[in-house]
Design a protein around this motif. Structure first.
Motif, PDB file in Angstrom:
ATOM      1  N   SER A  37      -7.161  -0.054   1.928  1.00 40.30           N
ATOM      2  CA  SER A  37      -5.879   0.235   2.279  1.00 40.30           C
ATOM      3  C   SER A  37      -6.118   0.593   3.391  1.00 40.30           C
ATOM      4  CB  SER A  37      -6.395   1.492   1.571  1.00 40.30           C
ATOM      5  OG  SER A  37      -7.661   2.471   2.350  1.00 40.30           O
ATOM      6  N   SER A  97       0.709  -1.228   0.058  1.00 38.53           N
ATOM      7  CA  SER A  97       0.522  -0.400  -0.031  1.00 38.53           C
ATOM      8  C   SER A  97       0.746   1.217  -0.384  1.00 38.53           C
ATOM      9  CB  SER A  97      -0.911   0.191   1.316  1.00 38.53           C
ATOM     10  OG  SER A  97      -1.699   0.867   1.693  1.00 38.53           O
ATOM     11  N   LYS A  98       0.354   2.072  -0.461  1.00 38.28           N
ATOM     12  CA  LYS A  98       1.394   3.540  -1.173  1.00 38.28           C
ATOM     13  C   LYS A  98       2.582   3.469  -1.067  1.00 38.28           C
ATOM     14  CE  LYS A  98      -2.173   6.698  -1.063  1.00 38.28           C
ATOM     15  NZ  LYS A  98      -2.660   7.880  -1.172  1.00 38.28           N
ATOM     16  N   TRP A 128      -2.628   5.830   8.284  1.00 34.13           N
ATOM     17  CA  TRP A 128      -1.447   5.436   8.430  1.00 34.13           C
ATOM     18  C   TRP A 128      -1.088   6.258  10.010  1.00 34.13           C
ATOM     19  CZ3 TRP A 128       2.169   3.165   5.377  1.00 34.13           C
ATOM     20  CH2 TRP A 128       1.432   2.825   3.583  1.00 34.13           C
ATOM     21  N   ARG A 151       6.664   4.950   6.018  1.00 35.31           N
ATOM     22  CA  ARG A 151       6.739   5.266   4.610  1.00 35.31           C
ATOM     23  C   ARG A 151       7.674   6.181   4.758  1.00 35.31           C
ATOM     24  NH1 ARG A 151       0.972   7.996   3.588  1.00 35.31           N
ATOM     25  NH2 ARG A 151       1.388   8.376   1.428  1.00 35.31           N
TER      26      ARG A 151
END
Length: 132
Positions: free
Chosen positions: A95, A57-58, A111, A131
């Motif tokens: 997500s 994800s991302k 997040w 991230r």
């Protein structure tokens, strides 16, 4: 390996019976059933079957088996990465924000909402930390 479906209440009970983060749900069930410790062959087979598809994800990859947790309005929620998705309360999410919205009923930055524990680690981290 055979997969079985369990409801969230059973999953929560198995999770609570783990004596450490390293103890698997399978080990809890073996203990409840009074089964002996698995042999090296059994352990190798279990390890191989636990290597499912990671969830991405991302641009962040969460290995199969990554645990997720959060507390919302005093209640703890848990999830786990299983075969390419985050599973919370038996529902698959693509997500972290979608899973968070399912809990809160409101738009939320998933997040910042979730913490995770990657397999074979001991420290919970907010997923936003991954991230960076």
């Amino acid at each position: 390996m055979v997969a079985i479906d369990i409801d969230f209440e059973v999953f929560k009970e198995l999770t609570m019976r783990r004596r450490s983060e390293a103890m698997t749900e399978n080990e809890v069930i073996r203990e409840i059933l009074g089964l002996s410790k698995p042999t090296a062959h059994t352990k190798a087979a279990t390890l191989a079957s636990n290597r499912g598809t990671p969830w991405v994800s991302k641009g962040v990859t969460f290995p199969h088996g990554t645990e997720f947790r959060t507390t919302h309005k005093g209640q703890q929620y848990t999830g786990i990465v299983q075969n390419g998705a985050l599973v919370v309360n038996g529902k698959r999410f693509s997500s972290p924000s979608a899973a968070a919205v399912a809990i809160t009923g409101n738009p939320v930055n998933g997040w910042m909402f979730w913490e995770c524990l990657v397999p074979e680690t001991t420290k919970w981290k907010t997923i936003a930390e991954l991230r960076k």
